[in-house]
Design a protein around this motif. Structure first.
Motif, PDB file in Angstrom:
ATOM      1  N   VAL A   1      88.167  15.582  -1.794  1.00  0.00           N
ATOM      2  CA  VAL A   1      88.227  16.484  -0.640  1.00  0.00           C
ATOM      3  C   VAL A   1      88.684  15.671   0.586  1.00  0.00           C
ATOM      4  O   VAL A   1      88.300  14.513   0.759  1.00  0.00           O
ATOM      5  CB  VAL A   1      86.842  17.144  -0.391  1.00  0.00           C
ATOM      6  N   ASN A   2      89.545  16.256   1.430  1.00  0.00           N
ATOM      7  CA  ASN A   2      90.016  15.605   2.658  1.00  0.00           C
ATOM      8  C   ASN A   2      89.055  15.936   3.800  1.00  0.00           C
ATOM      9  O   ASN A   2      88.785  17.104   4.091  1.00  0.00           O
ATOM     10  CB  ASN A   2      91.414  16.081   3.016  1.00  0.00           C
TER      11      ASN A   2
ATOM     12  N   ALA B   1      81.237  16.144   3.276  1.00  0.00           N
ATOM     13  CA  ALA B   1      81.405  16.945   2.044  1.00  0.00           C
ATOM     14  C   ALA B   1      80.113  17.713   1.758  1.00  0.00           C
ATOM     15  O   ALA B   1      79.018  17.149   1.786  1.00  0.00           O
ATOM     16  CB  ALA B   1      81.757  16.044   0.866  1.00  0.00           C
ATOM     17  N   VAL B   2      80.258  18.982   1.544  1.00  0.00           N
ATOM     18  CA  VAL B   2      79.124  19.847   1.195  1.00  0.00           C
ATOM     19  C   VAL B   2      79.311  20.302  -0.262  1.00  0.00           C
ATOM     20  O   VAL B   2      80.341  20.883  -0.606  1.00  0.00           O
ATOM     21  CB  VAL B   2      79.023  21.055   2.149  1.00  0.00           C
ATOM     22  N   VAL B   3      78.300  20.047  -1.121  1.00  0.00           N
ATOM     23  CA  VAL B   3      78.388  20.355  -2.548  1.00  0.00           C
ATOM     24  C   VAL B   3      77.560  21.607  -2.856  1.00  0.00           C
ATOM     25  O   VAL B   3      76.381  21.702  -2.470  1.00  0.00           O
ATOM     26  CB  VAL B   3      77.884  19.178  -3.400  1.00  0.00           C
ATOM     27  N   SER B   4      78.172  22.536  -3.514  1.00  0.00           N
ATOM     28  CA  SER B   4      77.470  23.731  -3.999  1.00  0.00           C
ATOM     29  C   SER B   4      77.901  23.981  -5.461  1.00  0.00           C
ATOM     30  O   SER B   4      78.990  23.568  -5.869  1.00  0.00           O
ATOM     31  CB  SER B   4      77.767  24.954  -3.138  1.00  0.00           C
ATOM     32  N   LYS B   5      77.058  24.650  -6.204  1.00  0.00           N
ATOM     33  CA  LYS B   5      77.337  24.901  -7.625  1.00  0.00           C
ATOM     34  C   LYS B   5      77.310  26.400  -7.895  1.00  0.00           C
ATOM     35  O   LYS B   5      76.500  27.129  -7.346  1.00  0.00           O
ATOM     36  CB  LYS B   5      76.305  24.211  -8.513  1.00  0.00           C
TER      37      LYS B   5
END
Length: 285
Positions: free
Chosen positions: A188-189, A227-231
């Motif tokens: 991710v940029n 960066a935000v991580v979601s599943k």
């Protein structure tokens, strides 16, 4: 009048089958004696049941040589039915067996010493009854049977094949689900802000727009992206378990037995003048 019917068989299996047939026919197990091993009391037991000593010795010798003896106590009117059941495969001819044993050196029982009547051994079965202290023995079956004054019955039996069904296991399919984890990577940029403060020397006249002699405050905030991580769980495949039922026809092959009777009529037919004769068309001449 109580009688005892005895038969000697070639082995224990045949005798056991006869005992089962007797019980199925309604004969009480307490009225059936089964001897497959020789014992010191066998001769005495048979004599107590009314079997002559000469036959008792022969039966004991047959049991000693590997045979099996079946004795049935029954009423006089049941003798024919019991004999019909006892008359099966594997039965031994007692007279022939004694002849063969004597040729091998078996001395047999000395009837002259005891005063018993010789020749009372049955070909395959002996029937004995107690009548006021005397012993009467008659032949229940022989190669030639005298049927004078009574009916001799040969049962005609036929087996029928009955085919049933039962469920049996034919293997199974087991499907088990489990949760596994695997590492994944994504790029991710991200944007990041930086504030720079620098002082630089200049030499120019002060202009009106410089507002050099006024107090001022300048603030600059640095910002950056993280960066935000979601599943998200998504169904990608389905496993369906289904049982199909099919009907099939199977041919079962086996053998069944039946009794066949061949009648050989060796009587000579003599015609008389009064009775006349009959031709092929049934006319009397």
């Amino acid at each position: 009048m109580s009688k005892t019917v005895t038969c000697l068989y070639q082995d224990q299996q045949k005798a056991s089958e006869i005992v089962s047939r007797l019980e199925q026919a309604g004969i009480s197990r307490g009225d059936i004696s089964f001897y497959s091993t020789a014992s010191d009391n066998l001769i005495d037991d048979l004599e107590n049941d009314g079997v002559p000593r000469t036959d008792a010795h022969a039966y004991a010798e047959g049991v000693r040589r590997g045979g099996s003896l079946v004795a049935v106590e029954c009423d006089e009117d049941e003798v024919d039915r019991v004999v019909g059941i006892l008359d099966g495969e594997g039965i031994l001819d007692l007279d022939e067996q004694q002849t063969a044993w004597r040729s091998e050196g078996w001395p047999g029982y000395d009837v002259s010493a005891s005063g018993s009547t010789a020749g009372l051994g049955s070909a395959t079965a002996a029937v004995a009854s107690d009548l006021a202290g005397t012993s009467e023995t008659s032949r229940a079956r022989s190669a030639r049977t005298d049927v004078t004054g009574r009916d001799e019955v040969i049962p005609i039996a036929e087996e029928q094949l009955h085919v049933g069904k039962r469920e049996v296991g034919h293997g199974r399919v087991r499907i088990q689900s489990r949760v596994v984890e695997r590492p994944v990577q994504e790029q991710v940029n991200l944007r990041e802000e930086r504030v720079h403060v620098e002082r630089r020397p200049v030499d120019r006249p002060l202009s009106e727009g410089d507002a050099a002699f006024r107090e001022r405050t300048i603030e600059a905030e640095e910002r950056r992206e993280e960066a935000v991580v979601s599943k998200e769980a998504r169904v990608t495949e389905e496993v369906v378990v289904r049982k199909d039922v099919e009907q099939r026809t199977e041919t079962v092959s086996d053998t069944v037995r039946k009794t066949e009777v061949d009648v050989d009529d060796e009587r000579s037919v003599r015609g008389t003048g009064t009775a006349g004769s009959t031709d092929r068309k049934g006319r009397k001449g």
